[in-house]
Motif scaffolding. Structure first.
Motif, PDB file in Angstrom:
ATOM      1  N   GLU A  37      36.656  -4.825  13.445  1.00 40.20           N
ATOM      2  CA  GLU A  37      36.585  -3.771  12.420  1.00 40.20           C
ATOM      3  C   GLU A  37      35.807  -4.250  11.202  1.00 40.20           C
ATOM      4  O   GLU A  37      34.984  -3.509  10.646  1.00 40.20           O
ATOM      5  CB  GLU A  37      38.003  -3.375  11.986  1.00 40.20           C
ATOM      6  CG  GLU A  37      38.797  -2.635  13.045  1.00 40.20           C
ATOM      7  CD  GLU A  37      40.238  -2.387  12.626  1.00 40.20           C
ATOM      8  OE1 GLU A  37      40.820  -1.406  13.101  1.00 40.20           O
ATOM      9  OE2 GLU A  37      40.785  -3.186  11.827  1.00 40.20           O
ATOM     10  N   ASP A 297      36.777   8.713  13.718  1.00 44.85           N
ATOM     11  CA  ASP A 297      36.935   8.201  12.354  1.00 44.85           C
ATOM     12  C   ASP A 297      35.976   8.944  11.441  1.00 44.85           C
ATOM     13  O   ASP A 297      34.849   9.276  11.833  1.00 44.85           O
ATOM     14  CB  ASP A 297      36.594   6.707  12.301  1.00 44.85           C
ATOM     15  CG  ASP A 297      37.706   5.845  12.887  1.00 44.85           C
ATOM     16  OD1 ASP A 297      38.874   6.052  12.500  1.00 44.85           O
ATOM     17  OD2 ASP A 297      37.409   4.979  13.723  1.00 44.85           O
ATOM     18  N   LYS A 333      31.896  -1.604  16.540  1.00 46.71           N
ATOM     19  CA  LYS A 333      33.249  -1.041  16.439  1.00 46.71           C
ATOM     20  C   LYS A 333      33.905  -0.806  17.794  1.00 46.71           C
ATOM     21  O   LYS A 333      35.124  -0.710  17.900  1.00 46.71           O
ATOM     22  CB  LYS A 333      33.181   0.269  15.639  1.00 46.71           C
ATOM     23  CG  LYS A 333      34.512   0.869  15.271  1.00 46.71           C
ATOM     24  CD  LYS A 333      35.247   0.032  14.227  1.00 46.71           C
ATOM     25  CE  LYS A 333      36.462   0.733  13.637  1.00 46.71           C
ATOM     26  NZ  LYS A 333      37.552   0.940  14.579  1.00 46.71           N
TER      27      LYS A 333
HETATM   28  C1  GAL Z   1      42.595   3.881  14.549  1.00 43.96           C
HETATM   29  C2  GAL Z   1      41.230   4.021  13.942  1.00 43.96           C
HETATM   30  C3  GAL Z   1      40.355   2.970  14.471  1.00 43.96           C
HETATM   31  C4  GAL Z   1      40.997   1.598  14.380  1.00 43.96           C
HETATM   32  C5  GAL Z   1      42.454   1.605  14.818  1.00 43.96           C
HETATM   33  C6  GAL Z   1      43.203   0.327  14.576  1.00 43.96           C
HETATM   34  O1  GAL Z   1      43.452   4.890  14.095  1.00 43.96           O
HETATM   35  O2  GAL Z   1      40.712   5.269  14.254  1.00 43.96           O
HETATM   36  O3  GAL Z   1      39.118   2.995  13.797  1.00 43.96           O
HETATM   37  O4  GAL Z   1      40.850   1.146  13.118  1.00 43.96           O
HETATM   38  O5  GAL Z   1      43.148   2.637  14.214  1.00 43.96           O
HETATM   39  O6  GAL Z   1      43.327   0.048  13.220  1.00 43.96           O
END
Ligand code: GAL
Length: 414
Positions: A37, A297, A333
């Motif tokens: 991330e 996202d 990502k």
């Molecule tokens: C999700 C989000 C992702 C990732 C994941 C874990 O809800 O959409 O981008 O960050 O959480 O943190």
């Protein structure tokens, strides 16, 4: 007159719009703190800086964003909202209804978002006809990740039914391997649960139960079968699962401490950040059953004072939907671009599978919003369901009691 005022006056007289000289600034609240991330969000920071922006980072650790959303509420209540916030699904409209979001329609119109975004995604970004959020990616939630060496060693193929999954898990467990890497946090329980709802019940059942909140579906025998499968899977996690972060569960698969993880493709971002190669070190497959659970996202801009902040918001919105960002960010990502005009040549086989399945399920009517990741329901309803899922997973509650509790919790949340 101070020097600053003199400058400001002369600038104003030369410019039609003072904003032309504004220095873009953004304080950005997000929860992207794991290895993959962080690499991804750095792409946005770099693009923003290269266009003269100054970025104030406000990371709030915690997978799934629960802690970030608590921090956001505190900031807004204090009258001090961040400029840009990682926000998604119906929460965007909930914040819009509170009258605190900025309108980014000018950027959206200039870039033709209505033409470059799929309609289902564009809908999430709009609030009463205005554009109120900028989409970053499409994450798929219904994935199984596996350690390839472990599966090879035990002669196990990626499961295509839940029975195959259970058979593989039992074989591995008998050999002393933890079958399922899991972190016992409510949002991770919910993530596994919704893939089981999709797989056991099928896409139409998922829609009735977790989108339409149909009471018959919530209390059905099919939902009991879902909880039965959750109980079975509770037996496949290790003793230390409680509270574990999702990326540590991913690391267990990576390091050969566990065979499988059920998690969205941000997990792939972790594998890639660690230099692991899909098809060689790890495997990806959709969880058993049809359909596709999407999790988009996005960033919403909050209504804040000052030309610099507004310039920062507009620049962020422009960059986020831009083709280069969509490619480079999503390569890191684990997700795929929201725009279908971004070439996938540099993307791996899991991303290509995701893009193909997204197109096919969109045709078939089985492209569905993830409830566990805040795409399907408002906060109160999603929270009510998750509470039951977690209570069941962490106790010896029967499936009968779980469905009764589920129906009650949903009814009380309306
Ligand atoms: C999700 C989000 C992702 C990732 C994941 C874990 O809800 O959409 O981008 O960050 O959480 O943190």
């Amino acid at each position: 007159m101070t020097m600053k005022m003199i400058l400001a006056t002369s600038v104003a007289s030369f410019c039609m719009a003072g904003a032309a000289l504004a220095e873009p600034q953004a304080e950005v609240l997000h929860w992207w703190t794991s290895g993959g991330e962080a690499r991804a969000v750095a792409v946005l920071q770099e693009e923003f800086a290269s266009r003269g922006g100054s970025w104030t980072d406000m990371p709030v650790a915690g997978g799934g964003g629960d802690a970030a959303m608590t921090a956001l509420r505190a900031r807004v209540l204090a009258g001090n909202a961040p400029t840009a916030v990682q926000l998604k699904g119906p929460a965007i409209q909930e914040w819009y209804e509170e009258g605190v979001l900025a309108d980014i329609s000018a950027v959206a119109q200039e870039q033709g978002w209505a033409d470059i975004l799929p309609a289902s995604i564009a809908g999430h970004m709009q609030c009463e006809g205005t554009w109120c959020a900028a989409p970053v990616n499409v994450h798929r939630v219904d994935w199984v990740w596996a350690n390839k060496a472990i599966l090879d060693e035990h002669g196990i193929a990626m499961p295509t039914t839940w029975d195959e999954f259970n058979a593989a898990a039992e074989k591995l467990q008998a050999a002393g391997i933890t079958p399922l890497a899991h972190g016992g946090q409510a949002w991770q329980d919910a993530t596994v649960f919704e893939t089981v709802v999709l797989g056991v019940g099928g896409p139409e059942f998922f829609r009735s139960a977790l989108i339409d909140l149909d009471m018959d579906a919530l209390q059905s025998d099919t939902m009991k079968a879902v909880f039965d499968q959750m109980r079975t899977m509770r037996g496949y996690v290790d003793a230390n699962f409680s509270g574990r972060d999702w990326n540590l569960a991913t690391a267990m698969v990576m390091n050969g401490e566990a065979a499988f993880q059920i998690m969205g493709d941000w997990a792939k971002g972790e594998f890639l950040a660690a230099g692991k190669v899909p098809g060689e070190d790890f495997l990806c497959a959709s969880t058993p059953g049809d359909g596709y659970l999407y999790n988009v996202d996005s960033f919403a801009m909050f209504d804040v004072e000052g030309e610099d902040a507004v310039a920062g918001q507009n620049l962020l919105a422009e960059l986020i939907v831009g083709q280069n960002f969509q490619k480079v960010f999503n390569l890191n990502k684990g997700s795929i671009p929201v725009r279908s005009d971004v070439a996938l040549d540099e993307f791996d086989s899991c991303a290509v599978l995701s893009a193909n399945d997204m197109a096919a399920t969109s045709e078939a009517g089985s492209l569905l919003p993830s409830y566990a990741h805040g795409m399907a329901l408002r906060g109160a309803q999603a929270g009510a369901i998750t509470d039951v899922v977690t209570a069941h997973f962490n106790s010896d509650m029967s499936s009968e009691d779980a469905v009764a509790m589920l129906a009650d919790a949903v009814a009380n949340s309306m």
